[in-house]
Motif scaffolding. Structure first.
Motif, mmCIF file in Angstrom:
data_model
loop_
_atom_site.group_PDB
_atom_site.id
_atom_site.type_symbol
_atom_site.label_atom_id
_atom_site.label_comp_id
_atom_site.label_asym_id
_atom_site.label_seq_id
_atom_site.Cartn_x
_atom_site.Cartn_y
_atom_site.Cartn_z
ATOM 1 N N ALA A 173 0.828 -1.208 0.000
ATOM 2 C CA ALA A 173 0.000 0.000 0.000
ATOM 3 C C ALA A 173 0.859 1.253 0.000
ATOM 4 N N VAL A 174 1.930 1.244 0.785
ATOM 5 C CA VAL A 174 2.808 2.408 0.850
ATOM 6 C C VAL A 174 3.500 2.628 -0.498
ATOM 7 N N ARG A 175 3.897 1.543 -1.137
ATOM 8 C CA ARG A 175 4.524 1.679 -2.462
ATOM 9 C C ARG A 175 3.539 2.283 -3.459
ATOM 10 N N LEU A 176 2.279 1.837 -3.427
ATOM 11 C CA LEU A 176 1.268 2.383 -4.335
ATOM 12 C C LEU A 176 1.028 3.866 -4.067
ATOM 13 N N ALA A 177 0.888 4.190 -2.780
ATOM 14 C CA ALA A 177 0.630 5.584 -2.418
ATOM 15 C C ALA A 177 1.799 6.479 -2.811
ATOM 16 N N GLY A 178 3.026 5.955 -2.663
ATOM 17 C CA GLY A 178 4.217 6.735 -2.971
ATOM 18 C C GLY A 178 4.358 7.077 -4.439
ATOM 19 N N LYS A 179 3.678 6.323 -5.288
ATOM 20 C CA LYS A 179 3.727 6.623 -6.719
ATOM 21 C C LYS A 179 2.854 7.820 -7.078
ATOM 22 N N VAL A 180 1.922 8.123 -6.191
ATOM 23 C CA VAL A 180 0.970 9.193 -6.469
ATOM 24 C C VAL A 180 1.257 10.444 -5.656
ATOM 25 N N TYR A 181 1.653 10.262 -4.382
ATOM 26 C CA TYR A 181 1.840 11.392 -3.477
ATOM 27 C C TYR A 181 3.202 11.322 -2.799
ATOM 28 N N PRO A 182 3.896 12.455 -2.723
ATOM 29 C CA PRO A 182 5.230 12.454 -2.111
ATOM 30 C C PRO A 182 5.155 12.337 -0.588
ATOM 31 N N PHE A 183 5.985 11.479 -0.038
ATOM 32 C CA PHE A 183 6.108 11.377 1.406
ATOM 33 C C PHE A 183 7.250 12.282 1.869
ATOM 34 N N LEU A 238 0.513 11.938 7.620
ATOM 35 C CA LEU A 238 -0.931 11.980 7.823
ATOM 36 C C LEU A 238 -1.612 12.763 6.711
ATOM 37 N N ALA A 239 -1.021 13.881 6.329
ATOM 38 C CA ALA A 239 -1.592 14.692 5.253
ATOM 39 C C ALA A 239 -1.567 13.934 3.932
ATOM 40 N N ALA A 240 -0.480 13.202 3.684
ATOM 41 C CA ALA A 240 -0.373 12.430 2.448
ATOM 42 C C ALA A 240 -1.450 11.354 2.389
ATOM 43 N N PHE A 241 -1.692 10.704 3.516
ATOM 44 C CA PHE A 241 -2.740 9.684 3.547
ATOM 45 C C PHE A 241 -4.101 10.300 3.235
ATOM 46 N N LEU A 242 -4.348 11.490 3.754
ATOM 47 C CA LEU A 242 -5.643 12.139 3.528
ATOM 48 C C LEU A 242 -5.819 12.603 2.080
#
Length: 284
Positions: A173-183, A238-242
């Motif tokens: 999930a973190v890998r997928l999210a990282g492709k869309v939003y910068p951590f 937290l902001a990235a998750f939102l």
């Protein structure tokens, strides 16, 4: 006769920890008519936050207020703070602030007695806590595990469940999210490949997809922990998750996982794979 009403106590290290790991389960239990209580060990005063949240010099008070706001949207009855100070994640443990003790320095027995008093008063049926590694190793999270286990023993709480995530699930999930939003720079996505719990050891999987609005609102309540003072290249975690759009957010956060350290995967749960789907399932 209606279903028996139970009491769920969720024990977390800092304000905002509940939003990430157990808020869906808490909202679901409350919606089913159960009593839910949030206990935070520390004031969260060492959490990162922009200067906008530090202008009054009391981030601790702000973060405890945020915990209460989170509790309200989840349907939680009330919030208890055990009175300890945030220990911080990295480096030497700071000196104790006046009148408070850093949680990781608190004697386990003393802290357990404080929590046990809450469990006894609330007549808790289930205590949510963390695994022995504190999920990803934060020293306050490790202490939550130690304190929670002993407190449940003292109070005679029937079930302790360690809030966790299957390693492979969260890493993907973190890998997928990282492709869309910068951590943010300090966020190490590979850390999740070494953290939390192997899927084979999960005993409870709770479907919280109907309670996603409450979970998102719980995250938003912790505004200080989603703030950015301009020194970071991307959003706070937290902001990235939102910022994750709903279909992907539901996929990532639509289930919450727990491990009951007292039992193995015996195939006795209600799920097709033998995993229990309700934190109260099987209680006497």
């Amino acid at each position: 006769m209606g279903a028996m009403t139970r009491t769920l106590v969720a024990f977390h290290a800092h304000p905002d920890d509940e939003a990430l790991l157990t808020s869906g389960t808490m909202a679901k239990a409350a919606a089913q008519g159960h009593r839910v209580v949030l206990v935070v060990a520390t004031d969260g005063a060492l959490g990162l936050a922009s200067e906008d949240f530090r202008t009054d010099g009391d981030l601790a008070a702000t973060r405890l207020d945020e915990a209460r706001a989170s509790a309200e949207v989840l349907g939680v009855d009330h919030v208890e703070w055990l009175g300890y100070a945030d220990s911080g994640h990295d480096g030497p443990v700071p000196a104790d602030p006046p009148g408070r003790v850093r949680f990781c320095r608190a004697p386990v027995e003393e802290a357990a007695e404080r929590l046990a008093a809450v469990l006894t008063t609330e007549r808790a049926d289930v205590l949510l806590t963390y695994d022995a590694a504190g999920g990803y190793g934060h020293r306050d999270h490790v202490r939550v595990h130690e304190v929670g286990a002993l407190a449940a023993e003292i109070a005679g709480t029937q079930r302790v469940l360690e809030a966790t995530v299957p390693r492979d699930t969260i890493a993907r999930a973190v890998r997928l999210a990282g492709k869309v939003y910068p951590f943010p720079k300090e966020f190490d996505p590979t850390s999740f490949e070494r953290a939390f719990t192997a899927r084979a050891d999960i005993t409870h999987r709770v479907d919280v997809r109907r309670h996603i609005p409450a979970k998102r609102a719980s995250m938003r309540a912790h505004a200080s922990q989603a703030s950015n003072d301009g020194s970071q290249s991307g959003d706070r975690t937290l902001a990235a998750f939102l910022r994750i759009p709903r279909p992907l957010y539901d996929l990532v956060f639509g289930r919450e996982w727990f491990r009951d350290p007292s039992v193995g995967r015996d195939g006795g749960g209600s799920g097709a794979d033998g995993i229990r789907t309700d934190v109260f399932e099987g209680l006497s």
